[in-house]
Design an enzyme around this catalytic site. Structure first.
Site, mmCIF file in Angstrom:
data_model
loop_
_atom_site.group_PDB
_atom_site.id
_atom_site.type_symbol
_atom_site.label_atom_id
_atom_site.label_comp_id
_atom_site.label_asym_id
_atom_site.label_seq_id
_atom_site.Cartn_x
_atom_site.Cartn_y
_atom_site.Cartn_z
ATOM 1 N N LYS A 1 6.230 6.899 -5.951
ATOM 2 C CA LYS A 1 5.266 7.897 -6.442
ATOM 3 C C LYS A 1 5.925 9.278 -6.462
ATOM 4 C CE LYS A 1 1.006 5.766 -4.670
ATOM 5 N NZ LYS A 1 0.356 5.579 -5.982
ATOM 6 N N ARG B 1 -3.386 -5.009 -4.931
ATOM 7 C CA ARG B 1 -3.875 -6.303 -5.432
ATOM 8 C C ARG B 1 -3.062 -7.456 -4.852
ATOM 9 N NH1 ARG B 1 -3.000 -4.210 -11.466
ATOM 10 N NH2 ARG B 1 -3.393 -2.283 -10.335
HETATM 11 N N1 BES Z 1 -3.218 3.362 -3.757
HETATM 12 C C1 BES Z 1 -3.002 3.532 -5.147
HETATM 13 C C2 BES Z 1 -4.263 3.979 -5.885
HETATM 14 C C3 BES Z 1 -4.766 5.337 -5.521
HETATM 15 C C4 BES Z 1 -4.363 6.452 -6.214
HETATM 16 C C5 BES Z 1 -5.692 5.493 -4.513
HETATM 17 C C6 BES Z 1 -4.859 7.700 -5.880
HETATM 18 C C7 BES Z 1 -6.183 6.733 -4.169
HETATM 19 C C8 BES Z 1 -5.767 7.846 -4.853
HETATM 20 C C9 BES Z 1 -2.542 2.210 -5.753
HETATM 21 O O1 BES Z 1 -1.774 1.409 -4.939
HETATM 22 C C10 BES Z 1 -1.706 2.540 -6.950
HETATM 23 O O2 BES Z 1 -0.664 3.096 -6.783
HETATM 24 N N2 BES Z 1 -2.197 2.180 -8.121
HETATM 25 C C11 BES Z 1 -1.508 2.433 -9.335
HETATM 26 C C12 BES Z 1 -1.531 1.161 -10.123
HETATM 27 C C13 BES Z 1 -0.654 1.173 -11.328
HETATM 28 C C14 BES Z 1 0.797 1.222 -10.921
HETATM 29 C C15 BES Z 1 -0.947 -0.064 -12.135
HETATM 30 C C16 BES Z 1 -2.257 3.538 -10.061
HETATM 31 O O3 BES Z 1 -3.475 3.573 -10.020
HETATM 32 O O4 BES Z 1 -1.593 4.386 -10.644
HETATM 33 MN MN MN Z 2 0.279 1.885 -5.008
#
Ligand code: BES
Ligand code: MN
Ligand code: ZN
Length: 494
Positions: free
Chosen positions: A272, A346
């Site tokens: 990230k 997931r």
């Molecule tokens: N934990 C994150 C989602 C999230 C983002 C929760 C901001 C709370 C605040 C999750 O694991 C994630 O990174 N999701 C990605 C999925 C994508 C790579 C398909 C997302 O939502 O960008």
């Molecule tokens: Mn994630």
């Protein structure tokens, strides 16, 4: 906070709060307090144009002719419209007006025509006050004493002491669950790693609540390749925690609650960006809710059979970390092409969902996860996303959310979305297309639900953490989900 209930009498010293219904009329005891201060309170209410509006307060400091330090009028709204919810919000508003007093008495006179009985109202006001008083300050060593809240004891004076105590006893168990969830969500990730989380969970065992912790070895034996793949780049080992509360009869249904517990989500190799990455300490929010809920259900001895399963991992980049392109095999045998290591929630849930079905054959499943940024794009912090294969379950959850102000908005699912996660080299991939990211994540989870099992997925990414104050909590961890699911259990399965 210590909460006591006592008979109605006119408090002669210290801090006093008085409930006032719409129209701005004080009750009997309230009038007596007002008279004892030479009408200082009613004069202040008039000057502030206060008419008992729900959640509004008017304060008078050191009123004349008395030993009172402050008198606060708090609006309860129209008697006919007072609900447990609005009374809780009035209690929460009251906290702001009383927090600098070490002790306070809240006087709640009998209300004619109220929609809620006086005992339940007193319990709800106290509950709101306690919920709003939450703060996570264990790591603040230099805050000036003057800046700290002082309120430690609240005495609520009510015509129905017995009823209020009984109602509050239940409410307190629920609030203790909310507090635990908020604490878990607030802890920094260097403190709350999967092992530390599992230890806290283990500490809840007793009084009929069973808690089992699975080690990485055991998970390996069970073939949990999806969860273990996420964890393999972290020096902190993963854990799975299984809670069992059997408060119902042998023939009663078993309800399953499953939570995503990513104690820190760096994104892994699909790292990230740095800005805001600190928020990913609360990527264990779903697991936090399941843990708080199990504590609440056990604490109030709920007449229900409930199991909770949480998958606890850290998602870190490392030489041993999972790569984009890896194919992993989940415990139920399905293979997953991991195209983005940041879509890890997931993967963790896939194996946790399998476990709960394999071991408990539950009659329904609700999972919670801070799963996608896409659900925040759609709903912001105002609703959690609800995805379900069962209309009745979805309606029940929505209704419970509405009644505790933890609202849900149902989002679509269907084969047109499901096909977006087909992979050319495995059974599925962990990434959908460009759009409908919250739904494709839900479609992924649904592939791990046995046919015919009612299931709902709550994407709580937007509601777990508040950037600004809310009616029942200060900024920070909200505890969203504990009250909702407790209500869902109480309204439909007890
Ligand atoms: N934990 C994150 C989602 C999230 C983002 C929760 C901001 C709370 C605040 C999750 O694991 C994630 O990174 N999701 C990605 C999925 C994508 C790579 C398909 C997302 O939502 O960008
Ligand atoms: Mn994630
Ligand atoms: Zn995540």
């Amino acid at each position: 906070m210590k909460v006591l209930f006592s008979k109605l009498t006119r408090p002669a010293k210290g801090a006093v709060a008085l409930g006032v219904s719409a129209g701005g009329k004080l009750g009997k005891t309230g009038q007596a307090v007002d008279r004892a201060t030479g009408g200082a309170l009613s004069a202040a209410m008039k000057a502030a144009n206060f008419k008992g509006e729900s959640g509004k307060t008017v304060s008078v400091y050191a009123p004349p002719r008395s030993k009172l330090t402050r008198v606060v009028a708090v609006g309860l709204g129209k008697a006919k419209e007072i609900t447990a919810q609005s009374a809780e919000e009035a209690g929460a508003a009251l906290y702001g007006a009383l927090s600098k007093e070490p002790r306070a008495t809240v006087v709640l006179d009998d209300l004619k025509g109220a929609a809620i009985d006086v005992g339940h109202m007193a319990a709800a006001v106290a509950s709101g006050l306690v919920l709003k008083s939450y703060r996570f300050d264990k790591y603040r060593t230099q805050e000036k004493p003057a800046a700290k809240p002082k309120l430690k004891t609240v005495a609520v004076a009510t015509p129905d002491v017995v009823g209020a105590r009984a109602a509050y006893c239940v409410q307190e168990a629920i609030n203790d669950g909310v507090t635990l969830t908020r604490n878990l969500v607030s802890e920094p990730p260097n403190v709350l790693n999967p092992i530390a989380f599992a230890d806290i969970a283990k500490g809840l065992a007793g009084g009929g609540l069973k808690v089992k912790v699975l080690s990485p070895k055991e998970m390996e034996k069970l073939g949990m390749g999806a969860l273990l793949g996420v964890a393999q780049g972290s020096v902190n080992e993963p854990r799975m925690v299984v809670f069992e509360w059997s408060g119902g009869g042998k023939k009663d249904p078993t309800l399953a609650f499953v939570g995503k517990g990513v104690c820190f989500d760096s994104g892994g190799i699909s790292l990230k960006p740095g800005a805001g990455m600190w928020d990913m300490k609360w990527d264990m929010g779903g697991a936090g809710v399941v843990t708080g809920l199990m504590k609440a259900l056990a604490g109030r001895k709920a007449k229900v059979n409930a199991v909770g399963v949480i998958g606890l991992v850290e998602n870190m980049p490392d030489g041993k970390a999972q790569r984009p392109g890896d194919v992993v095999t989940s415990a139920d045998g399905q293979t997953i092409e991991v195209l983005n290591t940041d879509a890890e929630g997931r993967l963790v849930l896939a194996d946790a969902l399998w476990y709960v079905q394999e071991h408990f054959k539950p009659d329904l499943i609700v999972d919670l996860a801070t799963l996608t940024g896409a659900v925040i794009a759609a709903l912001a912090e105002h609703y959690a996303g609800l995805f379900s294969n069962d209309d009745e379950l979805a309606d029940q959850l929505s209704a419970s959310g509405q009644s505790v102000q933890e609202r849900l908005w149902r989002m679509p699912m269907g084969p047109e979305y499901d096909k977006l996660i087909n992979s050319p080299i495995a059974d599925m991939k962990n990434l959908g297309g460009r759009y409908a990211g919250a739904t494709t994540a839900a479609q992924f989870l649904e592939r791990f639900i046995k046919k015919g099992t009612p299931w709902a997925h709550l994407d709580i990414a937007g509601v777990t953490w508040a950037e600004s104050d809310r009616s029942l909590n200060a900024r920070g961890a909200t505890g969203y989900g504990v009250r909702l699911l407790n209500r869902f259990v109480a309204d439909n399965y007890e």
